[in-house]
Each structure stands twice: as C-alpha cells, then as structure tokens.
Design a protein around this motif. Structure first.
Motif, PDB file in Angstrom:
ATOM      1  N   GLN A   5      41.262  29.321  28.420  1.00 46.92           N
ATOM      2  CA  GLN A   5      39.939  29.517  27.818  1.00 46.92           C
ATOM      3  C   GLN A   5      40.002  29.523  26.301  1.00 46.92           C
ATOM      4  OE1 GLN A   5      38.778  33.140  29.958  1.00 46.92           O
ATOM      5  NE2 GLN A   5      37.263  31.942  31.084  1.00 46.92           N
ATOM      6  N   ALA A   6      41.157  29.856  25.740  1.00 45.34           N
ATOM      7  CA  ALA A   6      41.288  29.768  24.287  1.00 45.34           C
ATOM      8  C   ALA A   6      41.243  28.316  23.824  1.00 45.34           C
ATOM      9  CB  ALA A   6      42.591  30.429  23.844  1.00 45.34           C
ATOM     10  N   ARG A   7      41.814  27.411  24.606  1.00 47.33           N
ATOM     11  CA  ARG A   7      41.786  25.990  24.258  1.00 47.33           C
ATOM     12  C   ARG A   7      40.437  25.354  24.584  1.00 47.33           C
ATOM     13  NH1 ARG A   7      46.881  27.381  25.157  1.00 47.33           N
ATOM     14  NH2 ARG A   7      48.588  26.275  24.121  1.00 47.33           N
ATOM     15  N   CYS A   8      39.771  25.878  25.606  1.00 45.60           N
ATOM     16  CA  CYS A   8      38.470  25.311  26.002  1.00 45.60           C
ATOM     17  C   CYS A   8      37.515  26.468  26.314  1.00 45.60           C
ATOM     18  CB  CYS A   8      38.649  24.404  27.227  1.00 45.60           C
ATOM     19  SG  CYS A   8      37.130  23.585  27.768  1.00 45.60           S
ATOM     20  N   PRO A   9      36.788  26.985  25.310  1.00 48.06           N
ATOM     21  CA  PRO A   9      35.925  28.155  25.533  1.00 48.06           C
ATOM     22  C   PRO A   9      34.834  27.928  26.575  1.00 48.06           C
ATOM     23  CG  PRO A   9      36.270  27.767  23.187  1.00 48.06           C
ATOM     24  CD  PRO A   9      36.810  26.571  23.900  1.00 48.06           C
ATOM     25  N   HIS A  10      34.368  26.697  26.730  1.00 44.98           N
ATOM     26  CA  HIS A  10      33.304  26.412  27.705  1.00 44.98           C
ATOM     27  C   HIS A  10      33.880  25.979  29.045  1.00 44.98           C
ATOM     28  CE1 HIS A  10      34.297  22.803  25.390  1.00 44.98           C
ATOM     29  NE2 HIS A  10      33.939  22.067  26.432  1.00 44.98           N
ATOM     30  N   LEU A  11      35.104  26.379  29.341  1.00 46.06           N
ATOM     31  CA  LEU A  11      35.769  25.993  30.583  1.00 46.06           C
ATOM     32  C   LEU A  11      35.088  26.646  31.782  1.00 46.06           C
ATOM     33  CD1 LEU A  11      38.318  24.535  31.768  1.00 46.06           C
ATOM     34  CD2 LEU A  11      39.467  26.747  31.623  1.00 46.06           C
ATOM     35  N   GLU A  12      34.823  25.850  32.820  1.00 43.09           N
ATOM     36  CA  GLU A  12      34.264  26.364  34.075  1.00 43.09           C
ATOM     37  C   GLU A  12      35.425  26.869  34.929  1.00 43.09           C
ATOM     38  OE1 GLU A  12      31.097  27.136  36.768  1.00 43.09           O
ATOM     39  OE2 GLU A  12      30.971  26.255  34.766  1.00 43.09           O
ATOM     40  N   VAL A  13      35.424  28.169  35.227  1.00 43.49           N
ATOM     41  CA  VAL A  13      36.515  28.809  35.970  1.00 43.49           C
ATOM     42  C   VAL A  13      36.130  28.890  37.445  1.00 43.49           C
ATOM     43  CG1 VAL A  13      37.853  30.929  36.262  1.00 43.49           C
ATOM     44  CG2 VAL A  13      37.272  30.112  33.964  1.00 43.49           C
ATOM     45  N   VAL A  14      37.005  28.382  38.318  1.00 43.76           N
ATOM     46  CA  VAL A  14      36.764  28.367  39.762  1.00 43.76           C
ATOM     47  C   VAL A  14      38.002  28.929  40.457  1.00 43.76           C
ATOM     48  CG1 VAL A  14      36.200  26.939  41.769  1.00 43.76           C
ATOM     49  CG2 VAL A  14      35.290  26.342  39.523  1.00 43.76           C
ATOM     50  N   VAL A  15      37.768  29.728  41.476  1.00 40.53           N
ATOM     51  CA  VAL A  15      38.865  30.320  42.245  1.00 40.53           C
ATOM     52  C   VAL A  15      39.375  29.294  43.257  1.00 40.53           C
ATOM     53  CG1 VAL A  15      39.528  32.192  43.802  1.00 40.53           C
ATOM     54  CG2 VAL A  15      37.914  32.618  41.936  1.00 40.53           C
ATOM     55  N   ASP A  16      40.690  29.249  43.415  1.00 43.55           N
ATOM     56  CA  ASP A  16      41.316  28.313  44.349  1.00 43.55           C
ATOM     57  C   ASP A  16      40.861  28.592  45.774  1.00 43.55           C
ATOM     58  OD1 ASP A  16      43.035  26.290  45.246  1.00 43.55           O
ATOM     59  OD2 ASP A  16      44.647  27.728  45.613  1.00 43.55           O
ATOM     60  N   ASP A  17      40.576  27.527  46.512  1.00 43.21           N
ATOM     61  CA  ASP A  17      40.127  27.642  47.904  1.00 43.21           C
ATOM     62  C   ASP A  17      40.858  26.589  48.730  1.00 43.21           C
ATOM     63  OD1 ASP A  17      38.878  27.995  50.290  1.00 43.21           O
ATOM     64  OD2 ASP A  17      36.832  27.684  49.573  1.00 43.21           O
ATOM     65  N   PRO A  18      42.049  26.894  49.248  1.00 41.45           N
ATOM     66  CA  PRO A  18      42.790  25.899  50.037  1.00 41.45           C
ATOM     67  C   PRO A  18      42.053  25.437  51.276  1.00 41.45           C
ATOM     68  CG  PRO A  18      44.226  27.726  49.378  1.00 41.45           C
ATOM     69  CD  PRO A  18      42.821  28.132  49.061  1.00 41.45           C
ATOM     70  N   VAL A  19      41.258  26.330  51.870  1.00 44.02           N
ATOM     71  CA  VAL A  19      40.506  25.939  53.069  1.00 44.02           C
ATOM     72  C   VAL A  19      39.526  24.823  52.739  1.00 44.02           C
ATOM     73  CG1 VAL A  19      38.891  26.742  54.829  1.00 44.02           C
ATOM     74  CG2 VAL A  19      40.773  28.212  54.103  1.00 44.02           C
ATOM     75  N   ARG A  20      38.836  24.940  51.627  1.00 43.55           N
ATOM     76  CA  ARG A  20      37.908  23.886  51.203  1.00 43.55           C
ATOM     77  C   ARG A  20      38.650  22.580  50.944  1.00 43.55           C
ATOM     78  NH1 ARG A  20      36.160  25.616  45.905  1.00 43.55           N
ATOM     79  NH2 ARG A  20      38.195  24.815  45.334  1.00 43.55           N
ATOM     80  N   ASP A  21      39.805  22.661  50.284  1.00 43.09           N
ATOM     81  CA  ASP A  21      40.554  21.445  49.969  1.00 43.09           C
ATOM     82  C   ASP A  21      41.012  20.739  51.241  1.00 43.09           C
ATOM     83  OD1 ASP A  21      40.181  22.218  47.374  1.00 43.09           O
ATOM     84  OD2 ASP A  21      42.198  23.052  47.129  1.00 43.09           O
ATOM     85  N   HIS A  22      41.522  21.489  52.218  1.00 35.40           N
ATOM     86  CA  HIS A  22      41.976  20.876  53.467  1.00 35.40           C
ATOM     87  C   HIS A  22      40.790  20.307  54.248  1.00 35.40           C
ATOM     88  CE1 HIS A  22      46.300  21.653  53.777  1.00 35.40           C
ATOM     89  NE2 HIS A  22      46.077  22.765  53.097  1.00 35.40           N
ATOM     90  N   ARG A  23      39.686  21.049  54.295  1.00 36.21           N
ATOM     91  CA  ARG A  23      38.535  20.605  55.093  1.00 36.21           C
ATOM     92  C   ARG A  23      37.956  19.296  54.558  1.00 36.21           C
ATOM     93  NH1 ARG A  23      33.459  21.825  53.818  1.00 36.21           N
ATOM     94  NH2 ARG A  23      34.108  23.658  52.621  1.00 36.21           N
ATOM     95  N   LEU A  24      37.828  19.173  53.250  1.00 33.75           N
ATOM     96  CA  LEU A  24      37.234  17.968  52.688  1.00 33.75           C
ATOM     97  C   LEU A  24      38.231  16.815  52.613  1.00 33.75           C
ATOM     98  CD1 LEU A  24      35.071  19.592  49.888  1.00 33.75           C
ATOM     99  CD2 LEU A  24      34.315  18.674  52.065  1.00 33.75           C
ATOM    100  N   PHE A  25      39.533  17.130  52.711  1.00 33.58           N
ATOM    101  CA  PHE A  25      40.529  16.062  52.726  1.00 33.58           C
ATOM    102  C   PHE A  25      40.718  15.472  54.127  1.00 33.58           C
ATOM    103  CE2 PHE A  25      45.067  14.554  52.262  1.00 33.58           C
ATOM    104  CZ  PHE A  25      44.759  13.538  51.371  1.00 33.58           C
ATOM    105  N   ALA A  26      40.242  16.188  55.152  1.00 29.39           N
ATOM    106  CA  ALA A  26      40.419  15.726  56.530  1.00 29.39           C
ATOM    107  C   ALA A  26      39.814  14.347  56.769  1.00 29.39           C
ATOM    108  CB  ALA A  26      39.840  16.749  57.502  1.00 29.39           C
ATOM    109  N   PRO A  27      38.593  14.021  56.271  1.00 28.82           N
ATOM    110  CA  PRO A  27      38.087  12.653  56.484  1.00 28.82           C
ATOM    111  C   PRO A  27      38.957  11.581  55.832  1.00 28.82           C
ATOM    112  CG  PRO A  27      36.297  14.131  55.860  1.00 28.82           C
ATOM    113  CD  PRO A  27      37.568  14.884  55.649  1.00 28.82           C
ATOM    114  N   VAL A  28      39.570  11.887  54.698  1.00 22.81           N
ATOM    115  CA  VAL A  28      40.457  10.926  54.047  1.00 22.81           C
ATOM    116  C   VAL A  28      41.690  10.683  54.913  1.00 22.81           C
ATOM    117  CG1 VAL A  28      41.809  10.436  51.981  1.00 22.81           C
ATOM    118  CG2 VAL A  28      39.611  11.602  51.776  1.00 22.81           C
TER     119      VAL A  28
END
Length: 553
Positions: free
Chosen positions: A69-92
């Motif tokens: 955040q010091a390098r990018c003050p307007h950074l959008e911070v999101v918490v890691d969600d492995p379940v979301r990553d696996h679920r949306l990667f399944a069609p690929v």
C-alpha cells in the motif's frame, strides 16, 4: 554439467493462465471487480497475486500489506479465496480435458498433461499446444501461455517466461532442459533452502546443479536430491492425471428466452429431480446450492442458497423462483414464489432486465446422505419445526419466515437482525433486506460487551437524569459529568413518567462514530443505572439529551 547420464524426464505440456486469482475475481458474482484496476490478493498478510496495474505501481508477490500500500495507496485489497479460484477454473480444466484427457491441476491457473498423446493425435507438440491454447482462449481467457519441455518443472518455467504477444508458445527441445534452466534464479525453486543458497553465493539453477547430487543429498537428504534433479532438468515427477469428477450440475436452456417465472419453474422440475438423483447416487445431499441465471442481453444473476437440512427438487424450484423475484427477471405474469405476494412488484428491483435464456444449478456444499436419514424412532421436535417452517416459507416466499439473530454494530437496535429461515446471518442492518452490512466479527469499538440487556428499546424513550440540586446531568467535552446522578425519571409502557432514586450507577463510556463525516458524525455516552426498585437501565446521553437504550431483567 553433472547428471548428463540421467534418464530424461517425460515430455510434459503445461498450460498457464497468468494472474488467475485476479481473473477469477473479475468473473465472480453479480458485481465483479474490474481486473484492470490495481488489485492485490493477500493471504496471511502477504501478496499472493496482483493485477498488471498493481505491478506497474511496484506491487510484487511476497510483499507485506504495508509495503504494497505504500507503493500503491489506491490499491484494492482482497482476501485470498482458494475455493473461488478452483471453482471458476473448473470450466477451463473441463475445456482442456475435452481436447486432451489426462490433466493434472497443479494449482488454479496452472495445469499439466503428458505431451506424448496429444502430440501424436494433433500432429506434433506445437500443434497440440496450439489446440489447447485455443481451448482455453475459448473460455474468454485473454492471456494464456503454453510450453512443452522435459518434465513439469521445466515446462512451467518455460511457460512463465513466455510473452503473450510475441511468444505465447515455447518448446524446449528434448535434452535441453538443463541448459534452459541454468541461467534462471534459484528463487524459482520455491523451497526453504533458497535463502541458504543465496547466502552461500549460489544464485542460479546451474550453480545448484554444479554442486552435484551427492553433496546436496549429504546436506539435505532426499530433498537435496530432488532439488538437484529439478535444477539439472531431470524432474522425476510424472504427471498425475486426475479423475474427472462426476457432472453434478444441471443447466436448462430456454429457446426462445422465457419471461414468466412459472414457465421457468415448470421447465426446471425434471432437471431438479435429476440433480438430486445424481447426488443420491454418489451418496451425497446438497446443503448449499448455487443458482446462476443468464438473461437474454448477457446479464447474469448468481447466488448461493442455504438449506437448514438438505435440498430436494421442490426446494430447488422454490429457490429459483425466489431469486427470479428478487432480481426482477421474469416478473411479468409471475405468481412469485408459491404464494409470494411480491411477484411482479419485485420486477422494479435491480437485476436481470431481460428474459431468461438459461438456469444453472450446481452444488456449492454437499454432505453425506447418511447424516440426513430419518431417525429410527421418529424425527423429533426439531425436525417437525423445520418441516412446518419450510412449508410456510414455501407458501409465503423467502422472506415469509424470519428468525432473529444478533449481528454487528455499536448500538443494540442495529444489532437486531432478521434472517430468512434456513439462511446464515446475512450480516445486514436492522430489518430484513437491509443493504447495510454489519459483520459481527469486526472489532466495533464502543460496542457494549455482554451480558446484553434483555429488553431493547427500538423507539426513543426520553428520560431525565438529575443531580442533587435538581439540575439535568450532562457530559462535557472532556467526558466528565457535570454532577452525580441521584434521580432518574423514566416513562415506560405508556405510563406517566415516574421518578426513581438512583442507588448505583456506572459510566460514562463514550461511543464515537464517523468523526470524519460532519453530516453523519455521532458522539454519545452510555451509562448503567440501578434505581431504588433494583431495576437496571442502560441509558445514553447525547448532546445533553438522555434516552433509554435497554433494560436488564
């Protein structure tokens, strides 16, 4: 270089989608985050993925949140969600498996498969890589890298060093893995020994390979032998092809698109029964259901529904009805959700604005069917209550049966929430359907600790707190009382105000909210007072006005 006589690793094809967590985030839900913004995904306080815009600002993987955040003050911070990553990667993954079976998912966004079979079928490694790249790109993936090399490790490093525009495909010739890996930094090993190698002056994989397998094995044991094999291009690991999971989802397409909820529900009855039957064949029941509605103009509504027990076909149809009513799609000519009086009135809400072209139902959470079998000597009172409330909810709609929950907030009235039967607490503000999210696990400085009052006054009840001279007690700017409370006048239950002597009191405890917003700022002080009748009250003094917030019984 050592290891020249070692057996070559099997040819492996790797498909890599850069920044897949960011891609998944931009696809998730009804209102996804724009992936072109500076975004960083954090796990345990460190950056695990970031968008190209964030990298342009100096954000890198492994950085702490403060540094990023010091390098990018307007950074959008999101918490890691492995379940979301696996679920949306399944069609690929499914798209790649249609072109070439035997896929191993290394992590969301990265998969590997043996190159021999696809190369024979498509006429060469380059042709096979091109076909698989096109299969991934057909899933609306703009950036995909494909590489073929001896072993999965070498192929992965080759894919990560490709460029989408000029070099989306990279093939490392057979036997050239060691030469390709030699100049790469030792940090690509992603092992605890990397820091030791750098302190010893071993900066590249070629230098690690030159140490020799014997010396590394003597120092690190079997892990040292594995590191030497990776660094020298003789990855011993074979591709572990996964067994594709059974297709448990069901999707119904409507041609032409349908704009009436009753027709959509009728078309979904048989697929819903097939959905529950497939789960039953696997010994499972669905406890969380994901419903995805797609409109004629491409808009999309996605929601996860919960059930206090397990979904059957009728409950699935009800959830689709309720989601249609909430989204406003198919409101015309709809009867809502089996007696839902909102019906087409909900069509004015934000959501789908065109007829529905498809409905997809898939299990978000499952449980063993043996945990949901009927008891030997009856279902018991809890099951009867669940059955009765579910029947009433089916007739009145999703908001027809509400249960009280305690949520987050500083004031007792706003912590009271009503949640639809079967749902978890929606973390909403007072009243069902509020859009104000109040998460109970937040700190909430100034909130009242337990035990909480048994009676909460939602309507304003003014009181008078007097000192020994009969003057109104107040709190000055320093948080100090102008006098000691000795008398309190409270009007409750519609009766005339009654004066009571104060036997004990405690406070003040400040509650300060939104000090940065002059229009919404609030500064008040709480007091606990016990009168001469041994009734305990929770009072609030705000700008010299006293009110009752709760009563202890």
């Amino acid at each position: 270089m050592t290891g020249q006589g070692a057996e070559l690793a099997p040819r492996t094809l790797v498909v890599w989608v850069p920044d897949w967590p960011i891609v998944a985030l931009s696809r998730d839900g009804d209102d996804p985050i724009d992936g072109s913004l500076p975004i960083a995904i954090f796990a345990k306080g460190e950056v695990v993925a970031c968008s190209p815009a964030a990298r342009a600002e100096g954000v890198r993987r492994g950085q702490r949140r403060r540094d990023a955040q010091a390098r990018c003050p307007h950074l959008e911070v999101v918490v890691d969600d492995p379940v979301r990553d696996h679920r949306l990667f399944a069609p690929v993954v499914a798209a790649v498996e249609e072109a070439a079976p035997g896929v191993q998912v290394i992590q969301p966004g990265l998969l590997a498969l043996r190159a021999k079979g696809p190369a024979r079928f498509y006429g060469g490694e380059a042709a096979a890589a091109t076909v698989l790249s096109g299969a991934v790109a057909a899933q609306s993936v703009d950036d995909v890298r494909v590489a073929v090399a001896d072993g999965a490790f070498t192929a992965e490093q080759a894919a990560r060093r490709g460029t989408r525009v000029s070099d989306p495909l990279r093939i490392v010739p057979r036997g050239a893995a060691g030469a390709f890996l030699a100049p790469l930094p030792v940090s690509v090993l992603d092992d605890d020994t990397v820091s030791l190698f750098t302190r010893l002056g071993v900066q590249t994989l070629g230098a690690v390979a030159d140490l020799g397998a014997e010396r590394l094995s003597e120092r690190f044991g079997t892990r040292g032998a594995r590191l030497h094999a990776l660094a020298s291009g003789h990855d011993p690991r074979a591709v572990q092809a996964r067994t594709p999971p059974p297709e448990l989802h069901r999707e119904v397409a409507f041609e032409p698109p349908v704009a009436i909820a009753d027709q959509i529900a009728f078309g979904l009855r048989v697929p819903a029964e097939q959905f529950t039957r497939r789960l039953s064949e696997q010994g499972l029941v669905c406890t969380e259901l994901r419903v995805v509605l797609t409109g004629e103009h491409g808009e999309r509504s996605e929601r996860v529904w919960l059930h206090p027990d397990a979904f059957d076909a009728a409950a699935i149809v009800d959830r689709v009805r309720w989601q249609l009513a909430e989204q406003g799609a198919a409101g015309r000519g709809s009867s809502g959700g089996r007696g839902d009086p909102r019906g087409s009135a909900a069509a004015t809400s934000a959501g789908l604005r065109s007829a529905v072209t498809s409905v997809r139902i898939e299990p978000e959470g499952v449980d063993a069917a043996s945990h949901h079998t009927a008891r030997l000597f009856g279902s018991g009172p809890e099951e009867r209550v669940h059955h009765a409330l579910s029947r009433v909810q089916a007739m009145l709609g999703h908001q027809g049966v509400l249960t009280p929950e305690i949520g987050g907030g500083r004031w007792l009235a706003e912590r009271q929430q009503f949640v639809p039967w079967g749902d978890r607490r929606a973390e909403a503000g007072p009243g069902a359907g509020s859009s104000l999210r109040r998460e109970s696990d937040r700190p909430w400085p100034g909130s009242l600790p337990g035990p909480l009052p048994t009676v909460v006054f939602t309507e304003t009840v003014q009181v008078a707190v007097l000192d020994v001279d009969g003057d109104m007690v107040a709190v000055d700017g320093r948080g100090t009382l102008t006098g000691e409370p000795v008398w309190v006048t409270i009007a409750s239950g519609g009766r005339a105000p009654q004066g009571r002597a104060v036997s004990r009191w405690a406070g003040p405890w400040p509650v300060i909210e939104r000090g940065w917003d002059a229009a919404r700022a609030r500064r008040a002080h709480r007091f606990q007072i016990v009168d001469d009748e041994q009734a305990a009250w929770l009072l609030v003094c705000e700008e010299g006005v006293w009110t009752v917030e709760g009563r202890y019984d």
